[in-house]
Each structure stands twice: as C-alpha cells, then as structure tokens.
Design a protein around this motif. Structure first.
Motif, PDB file in Angstrom:
ATOM      1  N   ALA A  35     -25.001 -33.344 -14.065  1.00  0.00           N
ATOM      2  CA  ALA A  35     -25.030 -33.708 -15.484  1.00  0.00           C
ATOM      3  C   ALA A  35     -25.634 -32.592 -16.324  1.00  0.00           C
ATOM      4  O   ALA A  35     -25.134 -32.279 -17.415  1.00  0.00           O
ATOM      5  CB  ALA A  35     -25.814 -35.005 -15.672  1.00  0.00           C
ATOM      6  N   ILE A  39     -23.695 -30.595 -19.362  1.00  0.00           N
ATOM      7  CA  ILE A  39     -24.232 -30.558 -20.719  1.00  0.00           C
ATOM      8  C   ILE A  39     -24.400 -29.118 -21.184  1.00  0.00           C
ATOM      9  O   ILE A  39     -24.034 -28.750 -22.308  1.00  0.00           O
ATOM     10  CB  ILE A  39     -25.569 -31.310 -20.791  1.00  0.00           C
ATOM     11  N   LEU A 108     -17.937 -32.112 -16.923  1.00  0.00           N
ATOM     12  CA  LEU A 108     -18.502 -33.090 -15.996  1.00  0.00           C
ATOM     13  C   LEU A 108     -17.691 -33.146 -14.708  1.00  0.00           C
ATOM     14  O   LEU A 108     -18.261 -33.224 -13.603  1.00  0.00           O
ATOM     15  CB  LEU A 108     -18.524 -34.463 -16.664  1.00  0.00           C
ATOM     16  N   TYR A 130     -27.201 -37.960 -18.293  1.00  0.00           N
ATOM     17  CA  TYR A 130     -26.314 -37.549 -19.376  1.00  0.00           C
ATOM     18  C   TYR A 130     -26.538 -38.424 -20.607  1.00  0.00           C
ATOM     19  O   TYR A 130     -26.607 -37.927 -21.738  1.00  0.00           O
ATOM     20  CB  TYR A 130     -24.857 -37.654 -18.908  1.00  0.00           C
ATOM     21  N   THR A 134     -27.972 -37.306 -24.337  1.00  0.00           N
ATOM     22  CA  THR A 134     -27.168 -37.585 -25.538  1.00  0.00           C
ATOM     23  C   THR A 134     -27.980 -38.362 -26.565  1.00  0.00           C
ATOM     24  O   THR A 134     -27.977 -38.033 -27.763  1.00  0.00           O
ATOM     25  CB  THR A 134     -25.908 -38.389 -25.152  1.00  0.00           C
ATOM     26  N   GLY A 167     -22.532 -41.595 -24.278  1.00  0.00           N
ATOM     27  CA  GLY A 167     -23.043 -40.942 -23.069  1.00  0.00           C
ATOM     28  C   GLY A 167     -22.652 -41.686 -21.811  1.00  0.00           C
ATOM     29  O   GLY A 167     -22.281 -41.073 -20.799  1.00  0.00           O
ATOM     30  N   GLY A 171     -20.125 -39.596 -19.871  1.00  0.00           N
ATOM     31  CA  GLY A 171     -20.862 -39.121 -18.699  1.00  0.00           C
ATOM     32  C   GLY A 171     -20.451 -39.834 -17.434  1.00  0.00           C
ATOM     33  O   GLY A 171     -20.156 -39.202 -16.405  1.00  0.00           O
TER      34      GLY A 171
END
Length: 422
Positions: A35, A39, A108, A130, A134, A167, A171
């Motif tokens: 993660a 990001i 991701l 994640y 966020t 997220g 994510g």
C-alpha cells in the motif's frame, strides 16, 4: 468421597505461539508495504505534474505559486481520483477523473503483485493502511485550506467519509487484483465453491457474462471517442491555440485532459446505449438530438459530437449493446453442458447477466459524472439510473436471446429437454 486436588489449570483462552504472531505480522506487513509503495507512486506522478503546473503558470492555474500550493493542488487532485470532492475558488468539483483512479489501481495492482503475500491478513492490513492514509490526507488538506473553519465540521466529516469510502474501494480493490494475479495468488475460480451456499452457479455465470458484455461496450465507447477525437481535431486545435499554451504548458494541459478521457469513454457508452449524456445544463448529446450549450475553452470539449451525429442511422446504436449481450450469452453457453441445461438455468444466467450489467453500468456512470464547479459545467455525465437500466435490459436481452436460441437448437438436435447446468 472428595475429588483429588488439581495440580494445574488449563488456560481458558489459548495464547498464540510467539512464532505464529511473528508470522501474522510478517504477512500483514507485506500488505502495508504494498500500500505504501502504491501511494508513493501514484501520488508522485500526480504531484509532479501539479507542482510543475503551479510553479510554471500560477496565474493560469488560478493558484498562487509556491511549492506548498503545488502540494495542496496535488493532494486535492489525488483525493479527487478517490471520490473526494475538491473545493477550489468557491466551487466544488465532484467529477472523479477516472484516469487518476486508474493510475491508483494500476499502482496498487503492481505493488501487491510484487510485494504482498496473497493472504487475508496482508489484504486487510494493506487496505486499512491505504484507507488511513487517504483519510489523513483529506483531514490535512481541510486543515491547511481552512475548510474546517470556513464550512463547518459537517463538511469536514463528509470529506473524510468520502476519503474512507474511496480508500476502501480503490485500495481494497487494487490490492485484491494484484493478489489474484500473483503467480502464487488465489485464483478467482477457487472462490466459487465457497459461494455455492449463497449464489447459484448459474447466477454467477450470468454475472461473468455481464462483465464480458460491459467490457465490450466500454471497448466500443473507446472506439467511438477515438472517432470523435479524429473528426474533432480541428476544433480542439483552434481551442488550444486560443489558450496560447506552448511548450511545458501544452504538455501539462494535455496530460491533465488525459485524466478525463476515461470519463468521456464512459459517457460514450451512454450515447451508444441511447440516453446520451450532458456537459452543462441545457446541453444534450445523444443519438436522437444534440444541443450544445456554451462551454469553457477546454480542448477536450472540442471532441464532443456535433449535430451531424444525431441521425436515423445512429438511433440504431443500442443494437450494438444488444450484440455485446449476445456475446456474453455465448460466453456463458460455452461453459455449460448442453445436454443437461434446463430452462430455469437459462433464467438464472439471463438474470445474472441483467443484474450484473445494470450494477456495473450504474457504478461506472455514477463515478464518471458529477459537477465541475458551477455555471456552465454544473452538471456533466449521463443519468446513471436510466443508463444502468437500459444497458441491463439490452445486455440481458441479448444474452437471453442467444441462450434460448442455443438451447432450442440443442433440443431440436437431441430431441429432448436436457437437465441442469454444470
């Protein structure tokens, strides 16, 4: 007679062995690391472009120059790609640039495929990490921009709530895609037996057929947008020339518009399906009619179809959606044992295709539409519910026609009614 005294007592709760704890921590940390990598990659791409744009042309961007302003713009755009509304210059932007969303999902996917161990612990840890980042960025942006003091706590809660949902969806979905595609990852087919008590296998097969049909429809939307771009290149060139962008500014303008091209592709699917879409109040772009309102000088808007696209021949475009559903129906039929198929199995498959196509289309159109501030672009995109319902009917109908036709042909060939799906 009394019982002999106990020499020891068994623990009520069994404590996990230290080695097991370390193993779980290692598995979870692999998801966290994936993660963090994703990001960093997606934010770096958006951040570099935003910072360069603000430093290079602060007056054109509407933001005072400076590294801090560039970081704020980058954070807002990155969060917008996750469905978090962006407030700027007194206007609120809710249209999700699907290009940024796709960048985040790709990051991701790659990070999870390479770094995350395909386990539930890693997926949960990566998704929560994640989501936490966020939400933290959303809070930081609100505090730095003074949103909390200017608009109140309720708006901040809405912003952070949107960040949490975005997220979790982006994510969790991106990490899951990476894990499923990893060489040692769990196969999607391996999850099917676990779903048997909840969903009939024929319903799940229909949902897979819906994915095939909607994917083909999106592909048609991409081809249509490519045609619009080619035929509208003169208009876009005139608009770009009027903006006076050159060199680095032109590159940044092009990259910024590229983030919205997937949105235009999704709108094009609504054009093919029949209801069409709008770009600003008072405008209509469909196979039946085209009414363009006054639009800002944005080159991307120059590719929108003109009145010449609304013809009697174009009104037959929904037939293409039915054809996409027919391909999905054929996809499902190829995975059946023809001699064992019963009418109710066909009904489950057609129902799954209809439901799946409607839900997928609804989600796509909802994500691609919204508002780009006030005035001319207060409303953009297609009506998600109307488009979702029509696409569901068209794809489900196409799938049903093929399934019934293949079943009748098989009955005629064999001279019997068959049994059940495999």
């Amino acid at each position: 007679m009394s019982a002999a005294p106990r020499t020891g007592t068994a623990p009520v709760v069994e404590q996990p062995a230290p080695g097991r704890l370390r193993e779980r921590f290692a598995l979870g940390s692999s998801g966290v690391w994936a993660a963090v990598q994703a990001i960093g990659l997606s934010y770096a791409v958006v951040g570099l472009l935003a910072v360069v744009a603000v430093l290079d042309a602060p007056s054109a961007s509407g933001v005072d120059g400076g590294l801090g302003a560039g970081v704020a713009v980058a954070t807002g755009l990155w969060l917008l790609g996750h469905g978090v509304p962006l407030s700027a210059a007194g206007a609120t932007v809710t249209v999700v640039p699907l290009g940024i969303t796709a960048l985040a999902l790709f990051s991701l996917h790659v990070a999870a495929k390479r770094s995350a161990v395909p386990t539930l612990a890693a997926w949960v840890a990566g998704t929560l990490t994640y989501t936490a980042v966020t939400a933290t960025l959303a809070i930081a942006l609100d505090v730095a921009g003074g949103t909390a003091a200017a608009s109140g706590a309720l708006d901040v809660v809405v912003q952070v709530g949107a960040a949490v949902v975005g997220g979790l969806v982006v994510g969790g979905g991106g990490i899951a895609l990476g894990m499923f595609s990893a060489p040692d990852g769990p196969l999607l087919a391996g999850l099917a037996p676990r779903m048997n008590p909840y969903l009939p296998d024929t319903l799940r097969l229909g949902m897979r057929a819906a994915v095939v049909g909607v994917a083909l429809l999106v592909g048609l939307g991409g081809l249509l947008v490519a045609a619009w771009v080619v035929l509208g290149r003169e208009t876009t060139s005139l608009v770009a020339a009027g903006l006076g962008a050159s060199g680095l500014g032109a590159v940044l303008l092009g990259l910024g518009q590229a983030a919205l091209v997937p949105n235009l592709v999704v709108w094009a699917t609504a054009w093919i399906a029949g209801p069409g879409f709008v770009v600003g109040e008072g405008s209509t772009f469909s196979t039946a009619t085209t009414e363009a309102a006054a639009l800002p000088a944005v080159p991307l808007l120059g590719v929108l179809p003109g009145e010449s696209w609304s013809t009697p021949a174009a009104a037959w475009a929904p037939v293409l959606v039915v054809a996409c559903g027919a391909v999905g129906g054929w996809f499902a039929w190829q995975r059946l044992e023809p001699g064992l198929v019963r009418p109710r199995d066909l009904a489950w498959i057609a129902g799954g295709a209809t439901l799946g196509a409607g839900v997928l289309t609804l989600a796509l159109q909802w994500a691609a539409g919204g508002s780009v501030g006030g005035d001319a672009l207060a409303v953009v995109g297609a009506d998600a519910w109307v488009t979702g319902g029509l696409v569901a009917a068209e794809i489900g109908g196409g799938a049903a026609v093929v399934l019934v036709g293949c079943h009748l042909r098989e009955r005629w060939r064999r001279g019997d009614g068959g049994g059940t799906a495999t």
